[in-house]
Motif scaffolding. Structure first.
Motif, PDB file in Angstrom:
ATOM      1  N   CYS A 120      -4.547  83.199   2.385  1.00 10.20           N
ATOM      2  CA  CYS A 120      -5.219  84.105   3.083  1.00 10.20           C
ATOM      3  C   CYS A 120      -5.737  83.628   4.545  1.00 10.20           C
ATOM      4  O   CYS A 120      -5.895  82.612   4.714  1.00 10.20           O
ATOM      5  CB  CYS A 120      -6.289  84.547   2.171  1.00 10.20           C
ATOM      6  N   ALA A 121      -6.002  84.700   5.263  1.00 12.49           N
ATOM      7  CA  ALA A 121      -6.589  84.430   6.626  1.00 12.49           C
ATOM      8  C   ALA A 121      -8.104  83.974   6.648  1.00 12.49           C
ATOM      9  O   ALA A 121      -8.713  83.226   7.359  1.00 12.49           O
ATOM     10  CB  ALA A 121      -6.410  85.418   7.598  1.00 12.49           C
ATOM     11  N   SER A 163       0.718  92.177  -2.354  1.00 11.40           N
ATOM     12  CA  SER A 163      -0.422  91.208  -2.572  1.00 11.40           C
ATOM     13  C   SER A 163      -0.438  89.995  -2.275  1.00 11.40           C
ATOM     14  O   SER A 163       0.404  89.460  -1.697  1.00 11.40           O
ATOM     15  CB  SER A 163      -1.239  91.774  -3.703  1.00 11.40           C
ATOM     16  N   GLY A 164      -1.368  89.416  -2.600  1.00  9.31           N
ATOM     17  CA  GLY A 164      -1.216  87.847  -2.573  1.00  9.31           C
ATOM     18  C   GLY A 164      -2.542  87.188  -3.124  1.00  9.31           C
ATOM     19  O   GLY A 164      -3.052  87.558  -4.291  1.00  9.31           O
ATOM     20  N   GLY A 165      -2.963  86.173  -2.699  1.00  8.87           N
ATOM     21  CA  GLY A 165      -2.988  86.006  -1.178  1.00  8.87           C
ATOM     22  C   GLY A 165      -3.197  87.220  -0.200  1.00  8.87           C
ATOM     23  O   GLY A 165      -3.677  88.035  -0.868  1.00  8.87           O
ATOM     24  N   ASP A 166      -2.650  86.689   0.694  1.00 13.86           N
ATOM     25  CA  ASP A 166      -2.375  88.151   1.479  1.00 13.86           C
ATOM     26  C   ASP A 166      -1.199  88.582   2.046  1.00 13.86           C
ATOM     27  O   ASP A 166      -0.461  87.427   2.769  1.00 13.86           O
ATOM     28  CB  ASP A 166      -3.376  87.910   2.857  1.00 13.86           C
ATOM     29  N   PRO A 167      -0.497  89.658   1.870  1.00 10.28           N
ATOM     30  CA  PRO A 167       1.029  89.773   2.188  1.00 10.28           C
ATOM     31  C   PRO A 167       1.270  89.651   3.714  1.00 10.28           C
ATOM     32  O   PRO A 167       2.441  89.626   3.956  1.00 10.28           O
ATOM     33  CB  PRO A 167       1.278  90.936   1.529  1.00 10.28           C
ATOM     34  N   LEU A 168       0.455  89.991   4.681  1.00  8.91           N
ATOM     35  CA  LEU A 168       0.377  90.154   6.056  1.00  8.91           C
ATOM     36  C   LEU A 168       0.416  88.555   6.227  1.00  8.91           C
ATOM     37  O   LEU A 168       0.333  88.317   7.752  1.00  8.91           O
ATOM     38  CB  LEU A 168      -0.458  90.821   6.668  1.00  8.91           C
ATOM     39  N   MET A 169       0.402  87.563   5.587  1.00  7.56           N
ATOM     40  CA  MET A 169       0.393  86.147   6.097  1.00  7.56           C
ATOM     41  C   MET A 169       1.814  85.849   6.197  1.00  7.56           C
ATOM     42  O   MET A 169       2.212  84.943   6.979  1.00  7.56           O
ATOM     43  CB  MET A 169       0.001  85.196   4.941  1.00  7.56           C
TER      44      MET A 169
END
Length: 340
Positions: A120-121, A163-169
């Motif tokens: 994640c960011a 999803s994730g974590g963060d998928p936009l990573m």
């Protein structure tokens, strides 16, 4: 007039990657940045070893200088209470860690959730996946293909959740590959993306990403994760505008957090600020009982009292659904708002 957004160039994507690389990972540096005396917080700083600190500078710049109780800071600052072990709290509160296909969770009848990336960011201290075994659920094309193969054999699935974590990573070229392969499965109608990255690094909403969404046959829904009105600034609003021009539906989910948004005023301001930014309030979750986050807990009864005040303050379409997620259930569970 067409709203087609020009293609991205590498330097634009590099903006958010630079922001990511420069994120703060040292709690002392974070406190010094905010001109906060670290002495009262020393015992808690070691909690970064339980769950790493990570917070982009863009998010830090929205915090109040000198205020150790700033609602944005409270979401990311390691605290001594994280070492406490509480009965009824778990490292896997939603029973997600025994998934037979790596990176895929099929908890709901018509939709599946793909763990696109493990990182994640920003690391939110209340995260229900802070103990998730991401090392066993790698975010790469080989793992994604296993998920796609499964989805292709399940015609009752019509929505994929990233999803994730963060998928936009995932970088734009990775998301392009993934969206194209999902869109190639005929029975998939919608793609939902749950992300905090546009909030903490608005640069993540690149022209190429918007063009990708605009050109897809899939209905794209972006679910941001914003807990407090102070998280919403001009950069975030601008990014949301670009997504709306790309025909993306914008929703928000929040978590009810002690010391962050557990007041009628905070929740009212949040719903108003979200709608001003073009985002519709969607869910307000009560805290998932994950070990290390019990200090954020707000009781169900207090949550009902807060919701009653919120309903009195704002228009009905700005009221999120108060809900919890229970492991093994086929949907989220709305809380009865009747006061006890």
């Amino acid at each position: 007039m067409s709203h087609i957004i020009p293609r991205n160039v590498p330097s634009v994507e590099q903006n958010w990657l630079n922001d990511l690389a420069n994120a703060i990972s040292d709690p002392l540096k974070l406190l010094n940045w905010l001109k906060i005396d670290p002495t009262p917080w020393q015992k808690g700083l070691a909690a970064k070893n339980l769950f790493a600190l990570r917070v982009p500078v863009s998010f830090v710049e929205r915090m109040e200088i000198g205020n150790p109780y700033d609602p944005l800071l409270r979401q990311v600052l390691p605290l001594e209470q994280e070492f406490e072990v509480h009965q009824g709290y778990s490292t896997d509160p939603l029973d997600e860690q025994d998934n037979p296909i790596p990176g895929l969770l099929h908890k709901y009848h018509n939709r599946v959730l793909m763990i696109v990336k493990g990182g994640c960011a920003v690391n939110c201290r209340y995260c229900f996946r802070r103990h998730f075994p991401y090392q066993d659920n790698k975010g790469n094309k080989t793992v994604w293909q296993q998920s796609l193969d499964y989805i292709a054999t399940q015609p009752h699935i019509n929505e994929v959740i990233l999803s994730g974590g963060d998928p936009l990573m995932a970088k734009d070229h990775e998301l392009t590959w993934l969206l194209e392969h999902i869109a190639a499965i005929p029975h998939i109608k919608r793609l939902r993306i749950h992300s905090r990255l546009p909030v903490v690094i608005p640069h993540r909403i690149t022209p190429a990403l918007c063009e990708l969404f605009a050109s897809s046959r899939l209905q794209i829904i972006m679910v941001t994760h914003i807990n407090h009105a102070n998280e919403i600034n001009n950069e975030l609003t601008s990014a949301m505008t670009q997504l709306k021009l790309a025909k993306v539906t914008l929703l928000n989910q929040s978590v009810l957090l002690k010391g962050v948004n557990d007041s009628v005023t905070a929740l009212t301001d949040l719903s108003e600020a979200l709608f001003d930014a073009g985002i519709l309030p969607y869910y307000l979750h009560v805290l998932d009982h994950v070990q290390g986050a019990a200090h954020f807990f707000v009781s169900d009864q207090q949550a009902r009292i807060l919701m009653a005040g919120l309903i009195n303050n704002i228009s009905g379409y700005l009221v999120p659904t108060l809900a919890r997620e229970i492991g093994g259930r086929s949907s989220k569970t709305p809380l009865d708002l009747q006061l006890e």
